[in-house]
Design a protein around this motif. Structure first.
Motif, PDB file in Angstrom:
ATOM      1  N   GLN A 110      -9.272  99.953 126.117  1.00 48.14           N
ATOM      2  CA  GLN A 110      -9.628 101.117 125.567  1.00 48.14           C
ATOM      3  C   GLN A 110      -8.782 101.565 124.595  1.00 48.14           C
ATOM      4  O   GLN A 110      -8.575 100.621 123.630  1.00 48.14           O
ATOM      5  N   ALA A 111      -9.366 102.301 123.281  1.00 46.36           N
ATOM      6  CA  ALA A 111      -8.339 102.056 122.001  1.00 46.36           C
ATOM      7  C   ALA A 111      -7.011 101.794 121.911  1.00 46.36           C
ATOM      8  O   ALA A 111      -7.287 101.295 120.247  1.00 46.36           O
ATOM      9  N   HIS A 112      -5.867 102.226 122.582  1.00 41.66           N
ATOM     10  CA  HIS A 112      -4.897 102.238 122.421  1.00 41.66           C
ATOM     11  C   HIS A 112      -4.263 100.863 123.183  1.00 41.66           C
ATOM     12  O   HIS A 112      -2.573 101.524 123.521  1.00 41.66           O
ATOM     13  N   CYS A 113      -5.454 100.279 124.312  1.00 38.42           N
ATOM     14  CA  CYS A 113      -3.992  99.108 124.622  1.00 38.42           C
ATOM     15  C   CYS A 113      -5.325  97.284 123.498  1.00 38.42           C
ATOM     16  O   CYS A 113      -6.532  97.920 123.443  1.00 38.42           O
ATOM     17  N   THR A 114      -4.070  96.712 123.683  1.00 38.41           N
ATOM     18  CA  THR A 114      -4.565  95.214 123.080  1.00 38.41           C
ATOM     19  C   THR A 114      -4.113  94.214 123.535  1.00 38.41           C
ATOM     20  O   THR A 114      -3.234  94.087 123.885  1.00 38.41           O
ATOM     21  N   LEU A 115      -4.708  93.255 123.365  1.00 39.46           N
ATOM     22  CA  LEU A 115      -4.792  92.526 124.108  1.00 39.46           C
ATOM     23  C   LEU A 115      -4.149  90.568 123.019  1.00 39.46           C
ATOM     24  O   LEU A 115      -4.896  90.566 122.258  1.00 39.46           O
ATOM     25  N   VAL A 116      -3.196  90.372 123.704  1.00 40.05           N
ATOM     26  CA  VAL A 116      -2.283  89.206 122.918  1.00 40.05           C
ATOM     27  C   VAL A 116      -2.768  88.419 122.822  1.00 40.05           C
ATOM     28  O   VAL A 116      -1.908  87.772 124.014  1.00 40.05           O
ATOM     29  N   ARG A 117      -2.827  87.202 122.894  1.00 40.39           N
ATOM     30  CA  ARG A 117      -3.008  85.348 123.191  1.00 40.39           C
ATOM     31  C   ARG A 117      -2.728  84.886 122.436  1.00 40.39           C
ATOM     32  O   ARG A 117      -1.423  83.824 122.774  1.00 40.39           O
ATOM     33  N   TRP A 118      -1.397  84.926 121.741  1.00 45.24           N
ATOM     34  CA  TRP A 118      -0.683  83.943 121.107  1.00 45.24           C
ATOM     35  C   TRP A 118       0.680  84.468 122.151  1.00 45.24           C
ATOM     36  O   TRP A 118       1.505  84.988 122.689  1.00 45.24           O
ATOM     37  N   PRO A 119       0.914  83.337 121.948  1.00 47.85           N
ATOM     38  CA  PRO A 119       2.896  83.247 122.435  1.00 47.85           C
ATOM     39  C   PRO A 119       3.583  84.179 122.338  1.00 47.85           C
ATOM     40  O   PRO A 119       3.905  83.882 121.240  1.00 47.85           O
ATOM     41  N   VAL A 120       4.710  84.939 123.179  1.00 48.79           N
ATOM     42  CA  VAL A 120       5.809  85.290 122.452  1.00 48.79           C
ATOM     43  C   VAL A 120       6.985  84.575 122.432  1.00 48.79           C
ATOM     44  O   VAL A 120       7.132  83.171 123.225  1.00 48.79           O
ATOM     45  N   TYR A 121       7.183  84.924 120.939  1.00 49.75           N
ATOM     46  CA  TYR A 121       7.734  83.538 119.787  1.00 49.75           C
ATOM     47  C   TYR A 121       9.329  84.077 120.133  1.00 49.75           C
ATOM     48  O   TYR A 121      10.355  84.138 120.416  1.00 49.75           O
ATOM     49  N   ALA A 122       9.666  85.589 120.381  1.00 51.29           N
ATOM     50  CA  ALA A 122      11.340  85.647 119.911  1.00 51.29           C
ATOM     51  C   ALA A 122      11.262  87.873 120.276  1.00 51.29           C
ATOM     52  O   ALA A 122       9.961  87.769 120.341  1.00 51.29           O
ATOM     53  N   VAL A 123      12.054  87.949 120.545  1.00 56.07           N
ATOM     54  CA  VAL A 123      12.260  89.370 121.087  1.00 56.07           C
ATOM     55  C   VAL A 123      13.605  89.929 120.077  1.00 56.07           C
ATOM     56  O   VAL A 123      14.219  89.449 119.945  1.00 56.07           O
ATOM     57  N   THR A 124      13.543  91.285 119.036  1.00 59.41           N
ATOM     58  CA  THR A 124      13.758  91.643 117.941  1.00 59.41           C
ATOM     59  C   THR A 124      14.465  93.231 118.512  1.00 59.41           C
ATOM     60  O   THR A 124      14.111  93.824 119.795  1.00 59.41           O
ATOM     61  N   GLU A 125      15.476  93.796 117.672  1.00 61.96           N
ATOM     62  CA  GLU A 125      15.997  94.876 118.181  1.00 61.96           C
ATOM     63  C   GLU A 125      14.792  96.010 118.473  1.00 61.96           C
ATOM     64  O   GLU A 125      15.145  96.944 119.379  1.00 61.96           O
ATOM     65  N   ASP A 126      13.445  95.946 117.728  1.00 61.12           N
ATOM     66  CA  ASP A 126      12.173  96.770 117.800  1.00 61.12           C
ATOM     67  C   ASP A 126      10.856  96.802 118.200  1.00 61.12           C
ATOM     68  O   ASP A 126       9.978  97.235 118.062  1.00 61.12           O
TER      69      ASP A 126
END
Length: 195
Positions: free
Chosen positions: A135-151
């Motif tokens: 669906q248009a409002h969903c995105t697949l990201v296959r890159w690993p999570v590198y960090a979490v920031t404030e937002d």
């Protein structure tokens, strides 16, 4: 919870939902990040995407997804899964056919194909996963999570994905983020590290 970095609630200013806290939660109009492995993503995405403004699925490792089958066919496939020679290959063949029919884009199909070279992947049941993910409002990201920031959630290619809410069905997944969580403090220099 064990494995959860203690700094995370202090760094991320949005809502953090761990384990099953996403159930019966309203995501109305919110930008949601799901950090999950294959089976967990298949389980949580359809319910979250129903009300969220946007959903980014940070998929660590895809799973084979089996479709719902009519009862006689489903019983036959389930029975075949107990036969050591036919079981896993039959499920994988069915899951591969389901992926090919449900996902038209060859690149997205490639991103959703598990790599069985290092061991077999379990099969998940998820009739809506592929259709919701496209669906248009969903995105697949296959890159690993590198960090979490404030937002935001920063992926390894350097993109910060702005989100209001992070859903992590398996909290131990946060422990495996390879780089320390981003903080607003100054960066340490080489001299600081050696002291």
């Amino acid at each position: 919870m064990s494995g959860l970095p203690a700094e995370l609630p202090d760094v991320f200013t949005g809502e953090l939902l761990l384990g099953d806290a996403w159930r019966d939660h309203s995501f109305g109009g919110r930008r949601v990040a799901i950090i999950a492995r294959g089976n967990d993503a298949v389980r949580v995405l359809p319910d979250i995407a129903w009300t969220a403004r946007s959903v980014k699925v940070f998929l660590d490792d895809p799973a084979w997804v089996l479709p719902a089958l009519p009862v006689p066919v489903g019983v036959a496939v389930r029975a075949a899964s107990y036969v050591p020679v036919a079981g896993p290959p039959a499920r994988r063949l069915l899951a591969r056919a389901h992926l090919r029919l449900a996902v038209r884009d060859p690149w997205v199909r490639r991103l959703l194909t598990p790599d069985d070279r290092f061991g077999p992947h379990p099969a998940a049941r998820g009739d809506l996963f592929y259709s919701v993910l496209q669906q248009a409002h969903c995105t697949l990201v296959r890159w690993p999570v590198y960090a979490v920031t404030e937002d935001a959630v920063r992926s390894a290619e350097g993109i910060e994905h702005q989100v209001d809410c992070i859903v992590v069905p398996d909290p131990d997944r946060l422990r495996r983020i390879p780089v320390a969580l981003a903080t607003a403090g100054p960066r340490r220099t080489r001299e600081d590290r050696s002291a």
